[in-house]
Write a protein that holds these residues in place. Structure first.
Motif, PDB file in Angstrom:
ATOM      1  N   ALA A   3      25.795 100.834  43.159  1.00  0.00           N
ATOM      2  CA  ALA A   3      26.638  99.874  43.568  1.00  0.00           C
ATOM      3  C   ALA A   3      27.949  99.699  42.685  1.00  0.00           C
ATOM      4  O   ALA A   3      28.559  99.007  43.387  1.00  0.00           O
ATOM      5  CB  ALA A   3      25.978  98.610  42.225  1.00  0.00           C
ATOM      6  N   SER A   4      28.716 100.390  41.946  1.00  0.00           N
ATOM      7  CA  SER A   4      29.899 100.798  40.997  1.00  0.00           C
ATOM      8  C   SER A   4      30.803 100.987  42.235  1.00  0.00           C
ATOM      9  O   SER A   4      31.044 100.507  42.125  1.00  0.00           O
ATOM     10  CB  SER A   4      29.182 101.733  39.593  1.00  0.00           C
ATOM     11  OG  SER A   4      30.885 101.924  38.883  1.00  0.00           O
ATOM     12  N   PRO A   5      31.100 102.440  42.499  1.00  0.00           N
ATOM     13  CA  PRO A   5      31.734 102.754  43.534  1.00  0.00           C
ATOM     14  C   PRO A   5      32.272 101.687  45.015  1.00  0.00           C
ATOM     15  O   PRO A   5      31.552 101.138  45.181  1.00  0.00           O
ATOM     16  CB  PRO A   5      31.677 104.305  43.794  1.00  0.00           C
ATOM     17  CG  PRO A   5      29.624 104.492  43.982  1.00  0.00           C
ATOM     18  CD  PRO A   5      29.797 103.403  43.268  1.00  0.00           C
ATOM     19  N   ASN A   6      32.479 101.384  45.177  1.00  0.00           N
ATOM     20  CA  ASN A   6      32.884 101.386  47.213  1.00  0.00           C
ATOM     21  C   ASN A   6      33.360 102.280  47.891  1.00  0.00           C
ATOM     22  O   ASN A   6      33.398 104.476  47.375  1.00  0.00           O
ATOM     23  CB  ASN A   6      35.007 100.791  46.722  1.00  0.00           C
ATOM     24  CG  ASN A   6      35.432 100.488  45.424  1.00  0.00           C
ATOM     25  OD1 ASN A   6      34.875  98.772  45.460  1.00  0.00           O
ATOM     26  ND2 ASN A   6      36.822 100.530  44.951  1.00  0.00           N
ATOM     27  N   SER A   8      35.904 105.343  44.889  1.00  0.00           N
ATOM     28  CA  SER A   8      35.568 104.795  45.866  1.00  0.00           C
ATOM     29  C   SER A   8      35.552 106.604  46.390  1.00  0.00           C
ATOM     30  O   SER A   8      35.718 107.465  46.235  1.00  0.00           O
ATOM     31  CB  SER A   8      36.989 104.426  46.648  1.00  0.00           C
ATOM     32  OG  SER A   8      37.554 103.406  45.673  1.00  0.00           O
ATOM     33  N   THR A  43      31.262  99.424  51.413  1.00  0.00           N
ATOM     34  CA  THR A  43      30.001  98.410  50.450  1.00  0.00           C
ATOM     35  C   THR A  43      31.608  98.347  49.048  1.00  0.00           C
ATOM     36  O   THR A  43      32.341  99.256  48.811  1.00  0.00           O
ATOM     37  CB  THR A  43      28.946  99.719  49.349  1.00  0.00           C
ATOM     38  OG1 THR A  43      28.518  99.561  50.309  1.00  0.00           O
ATOM     39  CG2 THR A  43      28.849  99.176  48.161  1.00  0.00           C
ATOM     40  N   GLY A  52      32.190  97.828  45.635  1.00  0.00           N
ATOM     41  CA  GLY A  52      31.913  98.438  44.505  1.00  0.00           C
ATOM     42  C   GLY A  52      31.845  96.849  43.666  1.00  0.00           C
ATOM     43  O   GLY A  52      32.496  95.695  43.580  1.00  0.00           O
ATOM     44  N   THR A  53      30.592  96.886  42.253  1.00  0.00           N
ATOM     45  CA  THR A  53      31.352  96.413  41.165  1.00  0.00           C
ATOM     46  C   THR A  53      31.921  96.788  40.227  1.00  0.00           C
ATOM     47  O   THR A  53      33.094  96.111  39.531  1.00  0.00           O
ATOM     48  CB  THR A  53      30.058  96.404  40.729  1.00  0.00           C
ATOM     49  OG1 THR A  53      29.487  97.115  39.789  1.00  0.00           O
ATOM     50  CG2 THR A  53      28.598  95.492  41.421  1.00  0.00           C
TER      51      THR A  53
END
Length: 296
Positions: free
Chosen positions: A209-212, A234, A278, A280-281
């Protein structure tokens, strides 16, 4: 154990005799231990990549003499590539100077490091080795779109050097050939060699979930810095690989003029104008920036 430097990273000691930096692969000189490292890397990626790697990568791998049991012989790879897309693989000691790299690509020669990482370096290596270069890059060279795109990048790199825009063009290569994602009918898939040759980033790039994950835009990518020492913050996503063929055929000069002098974007930036697949977080990179906790 101190890492050994290869090629241009080793300074004068890494420079070979030939002006084009090519060397003999010396396939017969690989040790059983080196073949075993290749086997370990190959087998774990082979188990992981189904449903993650793009269709073109899978097709290229099946068509080439690449298997788990031994490091591939560049001569055999070149025989197959030449028949399909006119490319060949040439051995180099490691990283090569930019102008040498571009000259090879412009002439459909892919320079591949001939050394293989140590058994204690399976998950991270500062320099591209034979596994990254051959397993990661060579299967995609069987695809005509990628074959034409990378040749065009070589030609464009020689021009970008003269125009003072090499940094901007390098970002395009990084976010496509090395760390690109593409939409396919069954979801996002990997085509970038830096991801597909990395066990941990193959998972991170698609699942974390972290990256764009952002729709590819040429001018945006030219202004975006990247991470060379860790996972990307990203990833830029193509709608289809044919977009690379469009990039191979356009005049970059107007885009250079558009971005020249403008400030860079940080690797994790998300813009209002981005096509965000997406958002990201950012938790992975944020945790890396935090100081280590003090324990008593």
């Amino acid at each position: 154990m101190t890492a050994v430097k290869h090629g241009a990273a080793a300074g004068d000691a890494g420079r070979p005799e030939r002006a084009d930096w090519t060397i003999d692969q010396g396939w017969e000189n690989y040790t059983a231990e080196e073949h075993a490292v290749w086997k370990t890397l190959f087998e774990r990626q082979a188990k992981l990549l189904p449903g993650r790697a793009c269709d073109e990568f899978v097709a290229g791998m099946r068509a080439l003499p690449i298997g788990a049991d031994q490091i591939p012989d560049f001569r055999r790879l070149s025989d197959v590539l030449m028949k399909h897309t006119g490319w060949q693989v040439v051995a180099v000691p490691g990283l090569v100077p930019d102008d040498v790299f571009f000259e090879h690509l412009a002439n459909r020669r892919f320079p591949a490091g001939h050394f293989v990482r140590r058994a204690d370096q399976l998950d991270y290596l500062e320099e591209p080795d034979v596994f990254h270069d051959v397993f990661g890059h060579v299967p995609m060279l069987m695809n005509p779109v990628i074959a034409d795109y990378i040749q065009a990048y070589g030609v464009g790199g020689l021009r970008a050097q003269k125009l003072g825009m090499l940094e901007q063009l390098a970002r395009v290569y990084w976010y496509t050939v090395e760390f690109g994602l593409v939409k396919q009918k069954d979801g996002l898939r990997i085509y970038g060699a830096g991801i597909v040759s990395s066990y941990t980033e193959s998972i991170f790039s698609l699942d974390d979930a972290s990256p764009n994950r952002i729709g590819f835009d040429l001018a945006r990518v030219m202004r975006t810095r990247y991470r060379i020492d860790d996972f990307q913050e990203s990833y830029f996503v193509l709608n289809h690989l044919d977009e690379l063929l469009e990039l191979a055929n356009i005049d970059f000069d107007p885009v250079y003029a558009q971005v020249k002098g403008l400030p860079d974007y940080l690797p994790g930036d998300v813009l209002d104008t981005d096509r965000v697949l997406t958002r990201g977080t950012g938790h992975y990179s944020a945790a890396k920036r935090q100081p280590a906790p003090i324990t008593l």
